[in-house]
Design an enzyme around this catalytic site. Sequence first.
Site, PDB file in Angstrom:
ATOM      1  N   TRP A 225       0.811  -1.220   0.000  1.00  0.00           N
ATOM      2  CA  TRP A 225       0.000   0.000   0.000  1.00  0.00           C
ATOM      3  C   TRP A 225       0.843   1.269   0.000  1.00  0.00           C
ATOM      4  CZ3 TRP A 225       1.738   2.451   4.219  1.00  0.00           C
ATOM      5  CH2 TRP A 225       2.209   1.675   5.263  1.00  0.00           C
TER       6      TRP A 225
ATOM      7  N   GLY B 272       7.048  -6.431   0.401  1.00  0.00           N
ATOM      8  CA  GLY B 272       6.373  -6.432   1.699  1.00  0.00           C
ATOM      9  C   GLY B 272       7.353  -6.816   2.786  1.00  0.00           C
ATOM     10  N   SER B 273       6.828  -7.318   3.885  1.00  0.00           N
ATOM     11  CA  SER B 273       7.699  -7.585   5.041  1.00  0.00           C
ATOM     12  C   SER B 273       8.538  -8.848   4.843  1.00  0.00           C
ATOM     13  CB  SER B 273       6.848  -7.746   6.298  1.00  0.00           C
ATOM     14  OG  SER B 273       6.129  -8.959   6.221  1.00  0.00           O
TER      15      SER B 273
ATOM     16  N   GLU C 298      11.284  -8.094  -2.504  1.00  0.00           N
ATOM     17  CA  GLU C 298      11.718  -6.785  -2.007  1.00  0.00           C
ATOM     18  C   GLU C 298      11.159  -6.668  -0.597  1.00  0.00           C
ATOM     19  OE1 GLU C 298      13.785  -5.128  -3.555  1.00  0.00           O
ATOM     20  OE2 GLU C 298      13.587  -5.860  -5.606  1.00  0.00           O
ATOM     21  N   LEU C 299      11.991  -6.948   0.389  1.00  0.00           N
ATOM     22  CA  LEU C 299      11.465  -7.123   1.749  1.00  0.00           C
ATOM     23  C   LEU C 299      11.883  -5.972   2.665  1.00  0.00           C
ATOM     24  CD1 LEU C 299      12.071 -10.983   1.886  1.00  0.00           C
ATOM     25  CD2 LEU C 299      10.085  -9.735   1.028  1.00  0.00           C
TER      26      LEU C 299
ATOM     27  N   CYS D  33      10.321   1.192   2.588  1.00  0.00           N
ATOM     28  CA  CYS D  33      11.319   0.191   3.004  1.00  0.00           C
ATOM     29  C   CYS D  33      12.715   0.787   3.038  1.00  0.00           C
ATOM     30  CB  CYS D  33      11.357  -0.974   2.025  1.00  0.00           C
ATOM     31  SG  CYS D  33       9.783  -1.653   1.680  1.00  0.00           S
TER      32      CYS D  33
ATOM     33  N   LYS E 273      -1.957  -8.921  -7.156  1.00  0.00           N
ATOM     34  CA  LYS E 273      -2.859  -8.574  -6.052  1.00  0.00           C
ATOM     35  C   LYS E 273      -2.328  -7.310  -5.397  1.00  0.00           C
ATOM     36  CE  LYS E 273      -2.793  -9.673  -1.654  1.00  0.00           C
ATOM     37  NZ  LYS E 273      -3.115  -8.354  -1.088  1.00  0.00           N
TER      38      LYS E 273
ATOM     39  N   GLU F 110      12.098  -2.412  11.763  1.00  0.00           N
ATOM     40  CA  GLU F 110      11.707  -1.396  10.785  1.00  0.00           C
ATOM     41  C   GLU F 110      10.611  -0.532  11.419  1.00  0.00           C
ATOM     42  OE1 GLU F 110      10.105  -3.180   7.222  1.00  0.00           O
ATOM     43  OE2 GLU F 110      11.102  -1.674   5.990  1.00  0.00           O
TER      44      GLU F 110
END
Length: 476
Positions: A148, A226-227, A248-249, A282, A172, A377
Amino acid sequence: MKQLKNQTLLASVLTDGKGQQVFNPFDDSLLATVPMSCQAKIEHDVVEMEAGQKAWQKKPVSERCQLMKKWHQLILQNEDDLAMLITLEGGKPLKEALGEVRYGASFIEWFAEEGRRAYGNTIPSASNDKTILTVKQAIGVAAAITPWNFPLAMITRKAAPALAAGCSFICKPSESTPLTAFAVTELAYQAGIPKDVLRMVVGENAHDVGEVFTYHPSVRKFSFTGSTLVGRKLQMQCASTIKRTSMELGGNAPFIVFDDADIDSAVKGAIASKFRNAGQTCVCANRFYVQEAVYDEFIQKLVAEVDKLKVGNGLDESTDIGPLISKEAKQRVSDLIEEAKGRGARQINQERSLEGNFIAPTILIDVEHDRPLVQGEIFGPVLPIIRFSEEDKMIAMANDTIYGLAAYFYSQDMNRIWRVAHNLEYGMVGVNEGIISTEVAPFGGMKQSGNGREGAKEGLEEYLETKYVCIGGLDR
Ligand code: SIN
């Protein structure tokens, strides 16, 4: 949605109250509802995307790239509407949202050009009767789950190389920000990109979509932003069908100010990096290390600038920092601040108590290094500062984390610049620069910040197979 100038953007997806509800994080008001798919429907979508991919890859690359260029133009023509949607559903200030639209569009233009350069090689053979060459081919159906915090750019950064390579792309978007995703996809359709080549799906349950994307054998590439926690699980699910993945965390970016730094420029970089999207990126600077000799000057100048930042509704032109994405996000960040304060951290800038999902910019000193605020984070506008004296110990502290996404440092000494840039175990390093994201450079992390790269020529490779062809029986 009456705020939009171009009513076609969401015309085909808004429902009359059934489906996924989308809220405005500024005041938690309901913005719209969009359709949700069950697991069987998403499986069916994947099958359609497989057929679409076969036809798409047969199109000459020049034709694919022309359609992408048209898509790029349409995004720019509709940039105000898209920015408005980003602000409404994500909370980001409008000027930043407009920046995101242009940033997101830049990936489409860049990959529309790079797609033409998916070159293979010819390789000298050991014997005269053989010719050896490699060709690049689309990997197949690509699926993605996007976050988001950049509801447009994280889609285009994945979709553009996929489409340029000849893959189809099913995605998604976050349940919190599907409106931007559907709007940008509608523009792709208006540009002529087929519906079985690019598709957004919102599941009745996010977990079900993740299962289809990671277990379905026809999905050959899976990309996630995301995480680290969720990425780890999705990566394990992808192992069952040996999919190619890009992850991509999470990050825990150190921002280091050495005693030879230009302090005004370091303050500017710190603010740009830390407060972008209210600290919800991030690559946001997460923990600040300032060398003794410049510590007082840095924090004094930083506090003066940070206290000028205006927190408010993203739709107000003067807003610098919008709301966090949700109540839960605010609670999580408030807990981190309180926990650090409970262990001796002190806030040195103006305290502002704000209603709603807002967190005011918060500068903390005397923070213990092992606190969750420093080790994890933050994803909020909080800036913990730690004083240091020796460079090598500093680098060891910066590297002492499972993460390795982005790092920043400020120094004017060329030897130090090379040495520190080399020794930081991070996929991206900003030197005297707080904003490093661009379509022309490879974005991605080391260690548990993920694998793969997005943007640049590396981003295209993620969606291509290298096929080696050996032609034998030649008479030379
Ligand atoms: C992210 O936070 O995931 C992306 C940030 C960027 O592209 O700069």
